[in-house]
Design a protein around this motif. Sequence first.
Motif, PDB file in Angstrom:
ATOM      1  N   UNK A   2     -19.413 -79.685  23.790  1.00 14.81           N
ATOM      2  CA  UNK A   2     -19.376 -81.104  23.407  1.00 14.81           C
ATOM      3  C   UNK A   2     -18.873 -81.304  21.988  1.00 14.81           C
ATOM      4  N   UNK A   3     -18.276 -82.456  21.739  1.00  6.87           N
ATOM      5  CA  UNK A   3     -17.773 -82.771  20.404  1.00  6.87           C
ATOM      6  C   UNK A   3     -18.326 -84.081  19.858  1.00  6.87           C
ATOM      7  N   UNK A   4     -18.888 -84.925  20.717  1.00 11.43           N
ATOM      8  CA  UNK A   4     -19.450 -86.202  20.305  1.00 11.43           C
ATOM      9  C   UNK A   4     -20.911 -86.286  20.728  1.00 11.43           C
ATOM     10  N   UNK A   5     -21.618 -87.296  20.195  1.00 14.76           N
ATOM     11  CA  UNK A   5     -23.023 -87.476  20.575  1.00 14.76           C
ATOM     12  C   UNK A   5     -23.148 -87.706  22.077  1.00 14.76           C
ATOM     13  N   UNK A   6     -22.285 -88.547  22.635  1.00 13.05           N
ATOM     14  CA  UNK A   6     -22.348 -88.817  24.075  1.00 13.05           C
ATOM     15  C   UNK A   6     -22.111 -87.548  24.877  1.00 13.05           C
ATOM     16  N   UNK A   7     -21.112 -86.781  24.488  1.00 12.15           N
ATOM     17  CA  UNK A   7     -20.830 -85.522  25.189  1.00 12.15           C
ATOM     18  C   UNK A   7     -21.979 -84.542  25.030  1.00 12.15           C
ATOM     19  N   UNK A   8     -22.564 -84.486  23.843  1.00  9.84           N
ATOM     20  CA  UNK A   8     -23.689 -83.582  23.596  1.00  9.84           C
ATOM     21  C   UNK A   8     -24.875 -83.938  24.483  1.00  9.84           C
TER      22      UNK A   8
ATOM     23  N   UNK B 237     -20.067 -77.933  15.107  1.00 12.14           N
ATOM     24  CA  UNK B 237     -21.188 -78.694  15.646  1.00 12.14           C
ATOM     25  C   UNK B 237     -20.721 -80.107  15.995  1.00 12.14           C
ATOM     26  N   UNK B 238     -21.126 -80.646  17.134  1.00  8.87           N
ATOM     27  CA  UNK B 238     -20.686 -81.989  17.502  1.00  8.87           C
ATOM     28  C   UNK B 238     -21.271 -83.073  16.601  1.00  8.87           C
ATOM     29  N   UNK B 239     -20.586 -84.180  16.521  1.00 11.25           N
ATOM     30  CA  UNK B 239     -21.108 -85.354  15.831  1.00 11.25           C
ATOM     31  C   UNK B 239     -22.291 -85.905  16.623  1.00 11.25           C
ATOM     32  N   UNK B 240     -23.361 -86.287  15.932  1.00 10.81           N
ATOM     33  CA  UNK B 240     -24.566 -86.773  16.607  1.00 10.81           C
ATOM     34  C   UNK B 240     -24.952 -88.186  16.156  1.00 10.81           C
ATOM     35  N   UNK B 241     -24.051 -88.875  15.490  1.00 11.15           N
ATOM     36  CA  UNK B 241     -24.372 -90.212  15.016  1.00 11.15           C
ATOM     37  C   UNK B 241     -23.144 -91.097  14.941  1.00 11.15           C
ATOM     38  N   UNK B 242     -23.353 -92.386  14.961  1.00 12.42           N
ATOM     39  CA  UNK B 242     -22.250 -93.338  14.874  1.00 12.42           C
ATOM     40  C   UNK B 242     -21.590 -93.266  13.506  1.00 12.42           C
ATOM     41  N   UNK B 243     -20.278 -93.197  13.510  1.00 19.52           N
ATOM     42  CA  UNK B 243     -19.532 -93.192  12.265  1.00 19.52           C
ATOM     43  C   UNK B 243     -19.498 -91.857  11.549  1.00 19.52           C
TER      44      UNK B 243
ATOM     45  N   UNK C  15     -21.659 -74.111  16.702  1.00 16.70           N
ATOM     46  CA  UNK C  15     -22.093 -74.179  18.097  1.00 16.70           C
ATOM     47  C   UNK C  15     -21.605 -72.908  18.796  1.00 16.70           C
ATOM     48  N   UNK C  16     -22.551 -72.038  19.187  1.00 22.81           N
ATOM     49  CA  UNK C  16     -22.197 -70.808  19.901  1.00 22.81           C
ATOM     50  C   UNK C  16     -22.227 -71.045  21.404  1.00 22.81           C
ATOM     51  N   UNK C  17     -21.367 -70.322  22.106  1.00 22.32           N
ATOM     52  CA  UNK C  17     -21.367 -70.414  23.568  1.00 22.32           C
ATOM     53  C   UNK C  17     -20.913 -69.104  24.182  1.00 22.32           C
ATOM     54  N   UNK C  18     -21.221 -68.950  25.442  1.00 22.17           N
ATOM     55  CA  UNK C  18     -20.735 -67.859  26.272  1.00 22.17           C
ATOM     56  C   UNK C  18     -19.730 -68.496  27.229  1.00 22.17           C
ATOM     57  N   UNK C  19     -18.435 -68.270  27.044  1.00 18.97           N
ATOM     58  CA  UNK C  19     -17.425 -68.959  27.857  1.00 18.97           C
ATOM     59  C   UNK C  19     -17.643 -68.816  29.357  1.00 18.97           C
TER      60      UNK C  19
END
Length: 453
Positions: free
Chosen positions: A168-174, A304-310, A153-157
């Motif tokens: 983001x790090x989780x599906x909800x956050x994403x 890359x953030x998690x995008x699924x349960x478990x 996951x690339x970003x410009x701070x």
Amino acid sequence: MATITRRQLLGAGGALGATALLSACGSTDPAGSEQAITIWSSLSDEQQNDYFRKHFAEAYSGKYPVLFSPKAAGTIDRLTQTALAAGSGPSMIGTPGPSSFVSSYWSAGYLADLGPYEQRYGWAEKFASWALAASEVEGKLVTLPGSYETMVFYSNPATLDKLGLTVPTTREEFENFCTEVKGQGYIPLAAGKADYKGANEWFASLGLNHGAGPEAVYSALQGETKWTDPVFVDAIDRMASYFKKGWFGGAVDLYFTTNFPTLYEQLASGKAAGMLSGTWDFPNFGAYFGKAAGNDATWDWTTVPSLGNGVPPVVWDLAIGGSVGISTNFQDTAAAADYLNFLTTDLKTIIASVEDMNFAPSPIRIAAADFSAKADKRTVRLYSELSAAKSIGYTTWTFFPQQTETYMIDYFENVITGQLSAKAYCEGIQSRFSREKAEGRVPTAPKPGGGLS
């Protein structure tokens, strides 16, 4: 080392990806003086070409000199296939990973068995075991991995600070991240496939590994479960829904028409809040960020953030960026093997190229202590963390058989446009995969959770 990799295919610069293709060396060099190993490759600019020529071609001192000839990324595979069929062509055959063309080249008799040279050069000790295993076809080592890579996951701070957001790090956050960015009139994630249709498989791989999870993907690769299982259908459907919401590229139609330079400009200028892409993009940011671009923009990366349960919170999408084998049309296999060993395992040359050009190394054993003080800290962090990875994912261009991979590339765009359901897409994957599995064409995958040893 250097091979024809994802980064070259996109015209983006190369992970040590320049070995690409060593053309038929039974002929004399242009001066007619002696036989030579000729390398074809498709690096992105003259600076990279010059660097590779000096350090990976002219610096080699073996039986034959090495001649380097740049080729266009869009035609190099076709040129190679045509030449091989005519009984000439590359002496060292390069592909964009072990699943791309390798099994076909082996079946056609174009690739030499590298087994006799594995012990001579100690490749089992030099390369990560997963990389050598994935390079086998029908139990034979037929290529060496030229570079390895992962998705990040690339970003410009500065952009994230402006928007008041964090990566983001989780599906909800994403999903909250993309909703908020889109709502403020920005592009959540820069994305586009105008320069390279194969970009489709990056997102299919992300959907499977981060949406269904590496345990599920590994099970299907072993033939224990099917790609039509709900966990995969749901993961692909979820990824497609993100595209339809305009989170990738701003809109589906823009994804089809946006080229790679535009993506980098969007990230650097703050038009996009992030970008999901591979580590092959490290060399490409220099022209858009910082002094060379005439701005004070910076970039960073994270997992890359998690995008699924478990699904584990951190999954490293494991990939070989380019594979290289020796053509049976080339008569001196031993000489070619010596150059291939230099190209893929010479630690001093490889580390220098990572520091100087951000080329991606082959999956040899590299530690943070191997880098000098001048190395980009983002690069050192990448290879330090990647080498210690425990939870790994399985990219289509490394662990899926060729026809299955091609289908996934070609038809993913039909899913994001609504012309094909996720269920039908997964049925297409399963029908091709089951056939290739029966034919023994599925590359060997390491077990999930086993790390990169």
